[in-house]
Each structure stands twice: as C-alpha cells, then as structure tokens.
Design a protein around this motif. Structure first.
Motif, mmCIF file in Angstrom:
data_model
loop_
_atom_site.group_PDB
_atom_site.id
_atom_site.type_symbol
_atom_site.label_atom_id
_atom_site.label_comp_id
_atom_site.label_asym_id
_atom_site.label_seq_id
_atom_site.Cartn_x
_atom_site.Cartn_y
_atom_site.Cartn_z
ATOM 1 N N GLN A 242 -20.880 -16.112 2.490
ATOM 2 C CA GLN A 242 -20.838 -14.626 2.645
ATOM 3 C C GLN A 242 -20.102 -14.181 4.024
ATOM 4 O O GLN A 242 -20.331 -14.914 4.756
ATOM 5 N N LEU B 235 -20.424 -0.478 -6.080
ATOM 6 C CA LEU B 235 -21.117 -1.220 -5.275
ATOM 7 C C LEU B 235 -22.013 -0.771 -4.409
ATOM 8 O O LEU B 235 -21.857 0.334 -3.902
ATOM 9 N N ASN B 236 -23.138 -1.039 -4.762
ATOM 10 C CA ASN B 236 -24.555 -0.354 -4.018
ATOM 11 C C ASN B 236 -24.502 1.256 -4.335
ATOM 12 O O ASN B 236 -24.721 1.956 -3.675
ATOM 13 N N GLU C 54 -16.217 1.430 -6.019
ATOM 14 C CA GLU C 54 -15.450 0.929 -5.049
ATOM 15 C C GLU C 54 -14.143 0.369 -5.772
ATOM 16 O O GLU C 54 -13.971 0.096 -6.716
ATOM 17 N N VAL D 164 -18.401 -8.537 0.064
ATOM 18 C CA VAL D 164 -19.662 -8.446 -0.507
ATOM 19 C C VAL D 164 -20.564 -9.187 0.128
ATOM 20 O O VAL D 164 -20.196 -10.472 0.486
ATOM 21 N N TYR D 165 -21.782 -8.951 0.512
ATOM 22 C CA TYR D 165 -22.657 -9.765 1.190
ATOM 23 C C TYR D 165 -24.264 -9.947 0.122
ATOM 24 O O TYR D 165 -24.257 -8.938 -0.765
ATOM 25 N N ASP E 268 -27.761 -9.461 -1.043
ATOM 26 C CA ASP E 268 -28.594 -8.287 -1.469
ATOM 27 C C ASP E 268 -27.677 -7.197 -2.063
ATOM 28 O O ASP E 268 -28.271 -6.011 -2.420
ATOM 29 N N ASP E 269 -26.405 -7.283 -1.931
ATOM 30 C CA ASP E 269 -25.507 -5.977 -2.504
ATOM 31 C C ASP E 269 -25.759 -6.152 -4.292
ATOM 32 O O ASP E 269 -25.894 -7.231 -4.822
ATOM 33 N N ILE F 187 -23.927 -4.947 -7.661
ATOM 34 C CA ILE F 187 -22.549 -4.629 -8.253
ATOM 35 C C ILE F 187 -22.626 -4.217 -9.695
ATOM 36 O O ILE F 187 -23.457 -4.752 -10.569
ATOM 37 N N TYR G 70 -26.625 -8.888 -9.068
ATOM 38 C CA TYR G 70 -27.422 -8.962 -7.480
ATOM 39 C C TYR G 70 -26.965 -10.182 -6.833
ATOM 40 O O TYR G 70 -26.995 -11.342 -7.381
#
Length: 141
Positions: free
Chosen positions: A23, A54-55, A59, A66-67, A69-70, A72, A80
C-alpha cells in the motif's frame, strides 16, 4: 427537530475482501485484483467515465492511491481493501540534465561499438501464495 438530510446515512453492505501486498496501490489495479473487470483498460475506462466510488464518493482518477480499509464500489458490488504491510511511498526519480550525456559520449562514438546485452531472462521463481480462506492467489505489482 433534526433533519435526516443533515446527518450522513449509514448503510451496511456486504463487501468482498481484496488482499493486496503493498500500500498504497492504484485504484484500477484493485478493480483488476477484485475481478470486477477483465483488464486494466476496462478498469481505467470505468473509472474515467464515473462508474467507480471510493469511500462513498465518486472517483475519476485512475491512479488514485488506495490504502487498507478503503471501500470501493463498482457496478453494485463492493470491495474492502486489506493489507498487512506498512505504507511505503516510492522514492522520487532522479532527474538528469538533457545535455549531460552528449558531453560524455562526444569523443567515444567510434571507440566503442554499441552492444546489446545477450543474457537470457530467467523465469520468475516466486510462486503466488494462495489464500486458504478464499482460495484466491495474491498478485504483486
């Protein structure tokens, strides 16, 4: 009296977990890993045309970072993002001056003929690891 439109609505959805090895990772790659699209071109087109969230927000940047816990959203399905690796930012590329190579190679044109490397490429020996829970293979980029 409180207005229900003023507070954000909380919705519970079922999301498929996507395991990534690093990430941040680019948004279009997560769509590919999650099998929501057939390829990178299709993923980039869907993002650019505004079909990906996204979240909870639209987007349109294909290479959006993207990290873990995001969440989509695409085509009514949710992903997830899960990653157990720390966040690593790529090092900036060094920039060379355009004229620097001309100065070095000016007198060496006739002395050294250009040679292409003849070493054969060796196959990648890394095996993809299979997730026992989902049966999917992890993909490294």
């Amino acid at each position: 009296m409180t207005n229900p439109e003023d507070s954000p609505e909380e919705i519970e959805v079922e999301a498929t977990e996507v395991f990534v090895d690093e990430q941040p990772i680019e948004l279009y790659k997560v769509l590919k890993i999650g099998n929501l699209v057939n390829g990178g071109g299709e993923a980039k087109m869907a993002i650019a045309e505004g079909y990906v969230g996204l979240n909870g927000e639209l987007e349109q940047r294909k290479r959006k970072k993207v990290y873990a816990d995001d969440i989509i959203e695409f085509n009514g399905q949710f992903l997830y993002v899960v990653c157990d690796q720390p966040i690593t930012e790529p090092e900036p590329k060094s920039v060379e001056k355009k004229g620097s190579n001309k100065q070095k190679n000016k007198g060496n044109k006739a002395s050294k003929p250009s040679q292409k490397p003849t070493a054969a490429k060796q196959p990648n020996e890394k095996q993809a690891q299979r997730n026992a829970k989902t049966g999917r293979h992890s993909i490294k980029f």
